[in-house]
Design a protein around this motif. Structure first.
Motif, mmCIF file in Angstrom:
data_model
loop_
_atom_site.group_PDB
_atom_site.id
_atom_site.type_symbol
_atom_site.label_atom_id
_atom_site.label_comp_id
_atom_site.label_asym_id
_atom_site.label_seq_id
_atom_site.Cartn_x
_atom_site.Cartn_y
_atom_site.Cartn_z
ATOM 1 N N PRO A 11 0.811 -1.139 0.058
ATOM 2 C CA PRO A 11 -0.029 -0.022 0.123
ATOM 3 C C PRO A 11 0.812 1.383 0.139
ATOM 4 O O PRO A 11 0.500 2.309 -0.556
ATOM 5 C CB PRO A 11 -0.627 -0.216 1.108
ATOM 6 C CG PRO A 11 -1.088 -1.599 1.402
ATOM 7 C CD PRO A 11 0.250 -2.126 0.917
ATOM 8 N N ASN A 12 1.934 1.408 0.824
ATOM 9 C CA ASN A 12 2.870 2.465 0.678
ATOM 10 C C ASN A 12 3.311 2.965 -0.576
ATOM 11 O O ASN A 12 3.251 4.160 -1.011
ATOM 12 C CB ASN A 12 3.905 2.505 1.731
ATOM 13 C CG ASN A 12 4.992 1.208 1.511
ATOM 14 O OD1 ASN A 12 4.605 0.154 1.297
ATOM 15 N ND2 ASN A 12 6.032 1.745 1.468
ATOM 16 N N ASP A 13 3.618 1.827 -1.363
ATOM 17 C CA ASP A 13 4.380 2.206 -2.705
ATOM 18 C C ASP A 13 3.344 2.536 -3.692
ATOM 19 O O ASP A 13 3.376 3.486 -4.434
ATOM 20 C CB ASP A 13 4.855 1.086 -3.360
ATOM 21 C CG ASP A 13 6.249 0.735 -2.751
ATOM 22 O OD1 ASP A 13 6.946 1.669 -1.859
ATOM 23 O OD2 ASP A 13 6.993 -0.302 -2.868
ATOM 24 N N THR A 14 2.021 1.672 -3.690
ATOM 25 C CA THR A 14 1.066 2.018 -4.781
ATOM 26 C C THR A 14 0.349 3.622 -4.379
ATOM 27 O O THR A 14 -0.018 4.210 -5.244
ATOM 28 C CB THR A 14 -0.095 1.086 -4.861
ATOM 29 O OG1 THR A 14 -0.546 0.835 -3.344
ATOM 30 C CG2 THR A 14 0.456 -0.258 -5.385
ATOM 31 N N PHE A 15 0.222 3.792 -3.010
ATOM 32 C CA PHE A 15 -0.125 5.057 -2.729
ATOM 33 C C PHE A 15 0.754 6.324 -3.139
ATOM 34 O O PHE A 15 0.206 7.198 -3.608
ATOM 35 C CB PHE A 15 -0.265 5.105 -1.052
ATOM 36 C CG PHE A 15 -0.702 6.303 -0.559
ATOM 37 C CD1 PHE A 15 -1.882 6.945 -0.636
ATOM 38 C CD2 PHE A 15 -0.070 7.420 0.047
ATOM 39 C CE1 PHE A 15 -2.647 7.992 -0.027
ATOM 40 C CE2 PHE A 15 -0.146 8.495 0.587
ATOM 41 C CZ PHE A 15 -1.594 8.763 0.546
ATOM 42 N N VAL A 16 1.989 5.874 -3.112
ATOM 43 C CA VAL A 16 2.969 7.136 -3.485
ATOM 44 C C VAL A 16 3.079 7.301 -4.914
ATOM 45 O O VAL A 16 3.250 8.254 -5.370
ATOM 46 C CB VAL A 16 4.407 6.722 -2.670
ATOM 47 C CG1 VAL A 16 5.520 7.357 -3.541
ATOM 48 C CG2 VAL A 16 4.439 6.892 -1.337
ATOM 49 N N ASP A 207 -5.097 14.040 -2.006
ATOM 50 C CA ASP A 207 -6.343 13.539 -2.365
ATOM 51 C C ASP A 207 -6.398 12.135 -2.438
ATOM 52 O O ASP A 207 -6.024 11.321 -3.280
ATOM 53 C CB ASP A 207 -6.912 13.972 -3.817
ATOM 54 C CG ASP A 207 -8.025 13.481 -4.120
ATOM 55 O OD1 ASP A 207 -8.898 12.649 -3.359
ATOM 56 O OD2 ASP A 207 -8.617 13.471 -5.346
ATOM 57 N N PRO A 208 -6.356 11.563 -1.025
ATOM 58 C CA PRO A 208 -5.955 10.241 -0.747
ATOM 59 C C PRO A 208 -7.060 9.284 -1.344
ATOM 60 O O PRO A 208 -6.764 8.086 -1.699
ATOM 61 C CB PRO A 208 -6.158 10.156 0.899
ATOM 62 C CG PRO A 208 -5.785 11.625 1.541
ATOM 63 C CD PRO A 208 -6.069 12.272 0.178
ATOM 64 N N ALA A 209 -8.217 9.727 -1.244
ATOM 65 C CA ALA A 209 -9.198 9.057 -2.138
ATOM 66 C C ALA A 209 -8.889 8.738 -3.483
ATOM 67 O O ALA A 209 -9.662 7.433 -3.917
ATOM 68 C CB ALA A 209 -10.587 9.780 -1.991
ATOM 69 N N THR A 213 -8.999 2.981 -4.892
ATOM 70 C CA THR A 213 -9.460 1.640 -5.659
ATOM 71 C C THR A 213 -7.964 0.997 -5.975
ATOM 72 O O THR A 213 -7.859 -0.318 -5.899
ATOM 73 C CB THR A 213 -10.168 2.029 -6.883
ATOM 74 O OG1 THR A 213 -11.200 2.664 -6.396
ATOM 75 C CG2 THR A 213 -10.724 0.869 -7.630
ATOM 76 N N TYR A 214 -7.058 1.831 -6.548
ATOM 77 C CA TYR A 214 -5.886 1.425 -6.941
ATOM 78 C C TYR A 214 -5.027 0.562 -6.130
ATOM 79 O O TYR A 214 -4.678 -0.604 -6.070
ATOM 80 C CB TYR A 214 -5.029 2.348 -7.626
ATOM 81 C CG TYR A 214 -3.649 2.140 -8.078
ATOM 82 C CD1 TYR A 214 -3.247 1.034 -9.181
ATOM 83 C CD2 TYR A 214 -2.499 2.704 -7.502
ATOM 84 C CE1 TYR A 214 -2.035 1.057 -9.573
ATOM 85 C CE2 TYR A 214 -1.305 2.553 -7.927
ATOM 86 C CZ TYR A 214 -1.041 1.547 -8.954
ATOM 87 O OH TYR A 214 0.285 1.578 -9.454
ATOM 88 N N VAL A 215 -5.093 1.124 -4.841
ATOM 89 C CA VAL A 215 -4.139 0.704 -3.705
ATOM 90 C C VAL A 215 -4.675 -0.447 -3.286
ATOM 91 O O VAL A 215 -4.023 -1.607 -2.702
ATOM 92 C CB VAL A 215 -4.244 1.691 -2.685
ATOM 93 C CG1 VAL A 215 -3.516 1.243 -1.189
ATOM 94 C CG2 VAL A 215 -3.283 2.849 -2.918
#
Length: 270
Positions: A11-16, A207-209, A213-215
């Motif tokens: 999650p940290n990588d896909t978020f970033v 915009d964390p939202a 879906t991707y994360v």
């Protein structure tokens, strides 16, 4: 031009990297994305396999001849270190088989520094998601885990023998340098790449939202609450910029490792 970009599905990588991977950062080239565990990216980067890549800080001594370290996008922090898990309260490392997520991971290097002369009898490199089940069913005497496992290991009936991040912080006063972002020299301008990554991080926080879906799609069946904990812990001020403390942490890790004969020496990281 299309550049190759590799990072983990965590999650940290896909978020970033959501914005960068989806063409939301203005002025960037197209990217061919690879999702892979860090042991895979460490090995591939040694062959120059990717243009931008997330690797372990422990792997840098074998990579800095062909890659530049970016000052952003990676994973450093406090309270986020690897854990050594067993089925009981103790383990005799000198007689144990220990499962690790990679032999050039920061987790493994920290364990070797912590263990000193009490090195494990046997090491087995296995995919990260197999470590806790393997310890629980007796295939391994102990397992070295990272990332979201620090939130979920009690579900497997396991005990943390040592929090290596806590040990490192108490011993050095520095954060734990876990994952670094590298740009392939001669292919990617490091200053330009750093600006892309910083903008991707900025958009993630703004915009964390947008990345939700991707994360979750790449989160290996983690429930949303664990995903949120994971991101909150591993995406922090050091992700936006290493700063003096971040560089000091990385140099301390690699300096100690070289002094102990565990890795080749490296020069200053900036």
């Amino acid at each position: 031009m299309t550049l190759s970009l590799a990072f983990s599905p965590c999650p940290n990588d896909t978020f970033v990297f959501h914005a960068l991977a989806h063409g939301l950062v203005p002025g960037t080239p197209d990217f061919a994305i690879t999702y892979a565990d860090v042991d895979v990216t460490n090995t591939a980067a040694e062959r120059g396999g990717y243009d931008l890549v997330k690797v372990s800080y422990a792997a840098l001594p074998w990579l800095l001849d062909r890659y530049d370290l970016l000052p952003c996008g990676g994973a450093l922090g406090r309270g986020c270190g690897p854990l050594l898990l067993t089925r009981g309260d103790t383990v005799d490392l000198t007689a144990a088989t220990v499962a690790v997520p990679g032999d050039r991971t920061t987790a493994y290097l920290l364990m070797r520094l912590w263990a000193g002369r009490r090195q494990p009898a046997r090491i087995e490199v296995v995919p990260f998601h197999e470590i806790m089940p393997g310890v629980a069913d007796g295939r391994f005497d102990a397992g070295l885990v990272i990332h979201e496992a620090r939130f979920t290991y009690p579900r497997h009936g396991l005990t943390a023998v040592v929090d290596l991040g806590q040990w490192w912080e108490q011993d050095t006063g520095l954060p734990i340098p876990l994952g670094a972002i590298l740009a392939r020299r001669g292919v990617v301008d490091p200053a330009e790449a750093a600006s892309w990554v910083r903008e991707s991080v900025r958009q993630a926080w703004a915009d964390p939202a947008a990345s939700r879906t991707y994360v979750l799609a790449h989160a290996q069946e983690l429930e949303p609450a664990v995903v949120d904990q994971h991101i909150a812990l591993y995406v922090n001020a050091f992700t936006a910029g290493l700063g003096d403390e971040g560089y000091a942490a990385a140099e301390a890790l690699l300096g100690r490792a070289a002094a102990a004969g565990l890795t080749p020496p490296v020069g200053p990281l900036r």
